[in-house]
Design a protein around this motif. Sequence first.
Motif, PDB file in Angstrom:
ATOM      1  N   ILE A  90       0.832  -1.207   0.000  1.00 44.87           N
ATOM      2  CA  ILE A  90       0.000   0.000   0.000  1.00 44.87           C
ATOM      3  C   ILE A  90       0.865   1.255   0.000  1.00 44.87           C
ATOM      4  CG2 ILE A  90      -1.373   1.390   1.630  1.00 44.87           C
ATOM      5  CD1 ILE A  90      -3.149  -1.043   2.033  1.00 44.87           C
ATOM      6  N   LEU A  91       1.929   1.258   0.774  1.00 41.31           N
ATOM      7  CA  LEU A  91       2.803   2.433   0.831  1.00 41.31           C
ATOM      8  C   LEU A  91       3.438   2.714  -0.538  1.00 41.31           C
ATOM      9  CD1 LEU A  91       4.564   1.870   4.284  1.00 41.31           C
ATOM     10  CD2 LEU A  91       2.805   3.562   3.733  1.00 41.31           C
ATOM     11  N   VAL A  92       3.865   1.648  -1.211  1.00 39.41           N
ATOM     12  CA  VAL A  92       4.470   1.818  -2.543  1.00 39.41           C
ATOM     13  C   VAL A  92       3.422   2.306  -3.540  1.00 39.41           C
ATOM     14  CG1 VAL A  92       5.591   0.630  -4.473  1.00 39.41           C
ATOM     15  CG2 VAL A  92       6.259   0.090  -2.124  1.00 39.41           C
ATOM     16  N   GLY A  93       2.268   1.641  -3.574  1.00 36.75           N
ATOM     17  CA  GLY A  93       1.224   2.015  -4.518  1.00 36.75           C
ATOM     18  C   GLY A  93       0.684   3.412  -4.274  1.00 36.75           C
ATOM     19  N   SER A  94       0.520   3.773  -3.001  1.00 36.93           N
ATOM     20  CA  SER A  94      -0.028   5.093  -2.671  1.00 36.93           C
ATOM     21  C   SER A  94       0.934   6.216  -3.010  1.00 36.93           C
ATOM     22  CB  SER A  94      -0.384   5.150  -1.179  1.00 36.93           C
ATOM     23  OG  SER A  94      -1.351   4.190  -0.859  1.00 36.93           O
ATOM     24  N   TRP A  95       2.227   5.935  -3.027  1.00 42.90           N
ATOM     25  CA  TRP A  95       3.204   6.938  -3.447  1.00 42.90           C
ATOM     26  C   TRP A  95       3.176   7.114  -4.966  1.00 42.90           C
ATOM     27  CZ3 TRP A  95       6.271  10.425  -0.992  1.00 42.90           C
ATOM     28  CH2 TRP A  95       7.246  11.057  -1.748  1.00 42.90           C
ATOM     29  N   LEU A  96       2.967   5.999  -5.678  1.00 45.52           N
ATOM     30  CA  LEU A  96       2.957   6.053  -7.138  1.00 45.52           C
ATOM     31  C   LEU A  96       1.663   6.647  -7.693  1.00 45.52           C
ATOM     32  CD1 LEU A  96       4.550   2.585  -8.024  1.00 45.52           C
ATOM     33  CD2 LEU A  96       5.624   4.846  -8.155  1.00 45.52           C
ATOM     34  N   GLY A  97       0.535   6.467  -6.958  1.00 42.10           N
ATOM     35  CA  GLY A  97      -0.742   6.968  -7.442  1.00 42.10           C
ATOM     36  C   GLY A  97      -0.732   8.452  -7.766  1.00 42.10           C
ATOM     37  N   PRO A  98      -0.271   9.325  -6.855  1.00 43.16           N
ATOM     38  CA  PRO A  98      -0.202  10.752  -7.168  1.00 43.16           C
ATOM     39  C   PRO A  98       0.766  11.061  -8.315  1.00 43.16           C
ATOM     40  CG  PRO A  98      -0.213  10.432  -4.804  1.00 43.16           C
ATOM     41  CD  PRO A  98      -0.059   9.071  -5.418  1.00 43.16           C
ATOM     42  N   ALA A 184      -8.706   0.768   8.725  1.00 40.18           N
ATOM     43  CA  ALA A 184      -7.328   0.872   9.212  1.00 40.18           C
ATOM     44  C   ALA A 184      -6.346   1.060   8.067  1.00 40.18           C
ATOM     45  CB  ALA A 184      -6.968  -0.377  10.020  1.00 40.18           C
ATOM     46  N   LEU A 185      -6.627   0.456   6.922  1.00 41.70           N
ATOM     47  CA  LEU A 185      -5.744   0.603   5.763  1.00 41.70           C
ATOM     48  C   LEU A 185      -5.780   2.025   5.209  1.00 41.70           C
ATOM     49  CD1 LEU A 185      -6.549  -2.717   3.841  1.00 41.70           C
ATOM     50  CD2 LEU A 185      -4.519  -2.204   5.213  1.00 41.70           C
ATOM     51  N   GLY A 186      -6.834   2.768   5.530  1.00 35.56           N
ATOM     52  CA  GLY A 186      -6.934   4.139   5.046  1.00 35.56           C
ATOM     53  C   GLY A 186      -5.786   5.013   5.512  1.00 35.56           C
ATOM     54  N   PHE A 187      -5.226   4.718   6.682  1.00 30.83           N
ATOM     55  CA  PHE A 187      -4.150   5.577   7.196  1.00 30.83           C
ATOM     56  C   PHE A 187      -2.873   5.478   6.368  1.00 30.83           C
ATOM     57  CE2 PHE A 187      -0.504   6.518   9.920  1.00 30.83           C
ATOM     58  CZ  PHE A 187      -0.815   7.820  10.295  1.00 30.83           C
ATOM     59  N   PRO A 188      -2.300   4.279   6.135  1.00 31.48           N
ATOM     60  CA  PRO A 188      -1.095   4.240   5.295  1.00 31.48           C
ATOM     61  C   PRO A 188      -1.346   4.713   3.872  1.00 31.48           C
ATOM     62  CG  PRO A 188      -1.869   2.007   5.790  1.00 31.48           C
ATOM     63  CD  PRO A 188      -2.621   2.947   6.678  1.00 31.48           C
ATOM     64  N   ILE A 189      -2.552   4.433   3.335  1.00 36.45           N
ATOM     65  CA  ILE A 189      -2.884   4.931   1.997  1.00 36.45           C
ATOM     66  C   ILE A 189      -2.819   6.451   1.977  1.00 36.45           C
ATOM     67  CG2 ILE A 189      -4.806   5.265   0.378  1.00 36.45           C
ATOM     68  CD1 ILE A 189      -5.675   2.395   1.029  1.00 36.45           C
ATOM     69  N   ALA A 190      -3.495   7.073   2.933  1.00 30.24           N
ATOM     70  CA  ALA A 190      -3.575   8.533   2.962  1.00 30.24           C
ATOM     71  C   ALA A 190      -2.235   9.172   3.291  1.00 30.24           C
ATOM     72  CB  ALA A 190      -4.629   8.975   3.975  1.00 30.24           C
ATOM     73  N   LEU A 191      -1.486   8.565   4.210  1.00 28.99           N
ATOM     74  CA  LEU A 191      -0.202   9.151   4.606  1.00 28.99           C
ATOM     75  C   LEU A 191       0.773   9.165   3.441  1.00 28.99           C
ATOM     76  CD1 LEU A 191       1.573  10.301   6.842  1.00 28.99           C
ATOM     77  CD2 LEU A 191       2.257   7.959   7.418  1.00 28.99           C
ATOM     78  N   ALA A 192       0.943   8.017   2.774  1.00 32.87           N
ATOM     79  CA  ALA A 192       1.878   7.961   1.648  1.00 32.87           C
ATOM     80  C   ALA A 192       1.398   8.852   0.506  1.00 32.87           C
ATOM     81  CB  ALA A 192       2.031   6.516   1.172  1.00 32.87           C
ATOM     82  N   GLY A 193       0.101   8.823   0.217  1.00 35.42           N
ATOM     83  CA  GLY A 193      -0.432   9.652  -0.855  1.00 35.42           C
ATOM     84  C   GLY A 193      -0.306  11.135  -0.564  1.00 35.42           C
ATOM     85  N   THR A 194      -0.508  11.513   0.677  1.00 35.52           N
ATOM     86  CA  THR A 194      -0.402  12.920   1.061  1.00 35.52           C
ATOM     87  C   THR A 194       1.034  13.417   0.922  1.00 35.52           C
ATOM     88  OG1 THR A 194      -2.285  12.809   2.578  1.00 35.52           O
ATOM     89  CG2 THR A 194      -0.677  14.555   2.961  1.00 35.52           C
ATOM     90  N   LEU A 195       1.979  12.632   1.414  1.00 34.53           N
ATOM     91  CA  LEU A 195       3.395  13.017   1.285  1.00 34.53           C
ATOM     92  C   LEU A 195       3.791  13.121  -0.184  1.00 34.53           C
ATOM     93  CD1 LEU A 195       4.977  10.848   4.136  1.00 34.53           C
ATOM     94  CD2 LEU A 195       4.546  13.313   4.160  1.00 34.53           C
ATOM     95  N   ALA A 196       3.263  12.208  -1.012  1.00 33.67           N
ATOM     96  CA  ALA A 196       3.566  12.254  -2.441  1.00 33.67           C
ATOM     97  C   ALA A 196       2.976  13.504  -3.083  1.00 33.67           C
ATOM     98  CB  ALA A 196       3.032  10.997  -3.130  1.00 33.67           C
ATOM     99  N   ASN A 197       1.746  13.857  -2.719  1.00 31.17           N
ATOM    100  CA  ASN A 197       1.119  15.047  -3.293  1.00 31.17           C
ATOM    101  C   ASN A 197       1.825  16.331  -2.865  1.00 31.17           C
ATOM    102  OD1 ASN A 197      -1.154  14.337  -5.001  1.00 31.17           O
ATOM    103  ND2 ASN A 197      -2.077  13.421  -3.190  1.00 31.17           N
ATOM    104  N   ILE A 198       2.378  16.328  -1.659  1.00 27.00           N
ATOM    105  CA  ILE A 198       3.183  17.481  -1.229  1.00 27.00           C
ATOM    106  C   ILE A 198       4.462  17.551  -2.066  1.00 27.00           C
ATOM    107  CG2 ILE A 198       4.549  18.450   0.655  1.00 27.00           C
ATOM    108  CD1 ILE A 198       2.449  17.264   2.583  1.00 27.00           C
ATOM    109  N   TYR A 199       5.128  16.420  -2.183  1.00 26.67           N
ATOM    110  CA  TYR A 199       6.409  16.364  -2.900  1.00 26.67           C
ATOM    111  C   TYR A 199       6.251  16.732  -4.375  1.00 26.67           C
ATOM    112  CZ  TYR A 199      10.626  14.369  -4.975  1.00 26.67           C
ATOM    113  OH  TYR A 199      11.782  14.175  -5.685  1.00 26.67           O
TER     114      TYR A 199
END
Length: 270
Positions: A90-98, A184-199
């Motif tokens: 999830i962390l890998v995919g959520s970073w790539l999604g943005p 519960a999975l929403g947290f790692p999804i949102a955290l990685a995606g949020t950091l990616a959208n900031i970056y």
Amino acid sequence: MTWTVVLSLCAMGVVGGFAAGLLGIGGGMILVPFMTMVFTSLAFPSHLVVHMAIATGLATIVFTSISSVRAHHMQGGVLWPVVKLFTPGILVGSWLGPWVAQQLNSTMLALCFGIFVFVAATQMLINAKPPAKYQLPGTAGMFAAGGVIGLVAGLVGAGGGFISIPFMTWCNVRIQNAVATSAALGFPIALAGTLANIYYGLGETALPTYSLGYIYLPALGVIAAASMVMAPIGARTAHRLPVAKLKKIFAMMLYALAIYMLWQARSLAN
């Protein structure tokens, strides 16, 4: 922002937070179309409106998921070993999604979002439950499944519940546990995606004031505050009321929002 905008964002947080707790969906699918309307009314650059709505909606899930999962955990529904297996992918995919979203223009992004929400609404309306034929896969399989869930969730700003819940049900996980674990999975999804959208948004020069990457902080603050209050109420409701009937109401709402986003895609294309 005017008081009208603030109240509108607060109302979004109430509905999105309740839906997140009730259905384990993160709330992003409800928030993004409404934020697209609000950001358009605030005259944000048209090529950034959808990107910012998705990024801000995903960021709210960081806060909503904490509140929602606590309520589900109190009910004993979260399968933490399953969360642990899903999280690396999830962390890998959520970073790539943005990153994928950044490669798309606003028209394509709105089109992808509209189609995804339309499919999700249909799934909710017919109460699709895949037959429980299998068991959860091993580490490699869970990494791959988590990667797909994270990628789609990060792309459209959702919590991933419309993929993770059917997948877990298909793998013989009880629906109540699947909903709680999805929350519960929403947290790692949102955290990685949020950091990616900031970056990925740091290099964008046309962003409005008070933006952090693609995230509009004033909207995030108002919606997060309201949704954190409502998410536990939604989670408790999931264990007390006929959720099937409530799902039909949310499905009709999602259809309307999907149509709006498809119309938005058409407008942006012209």
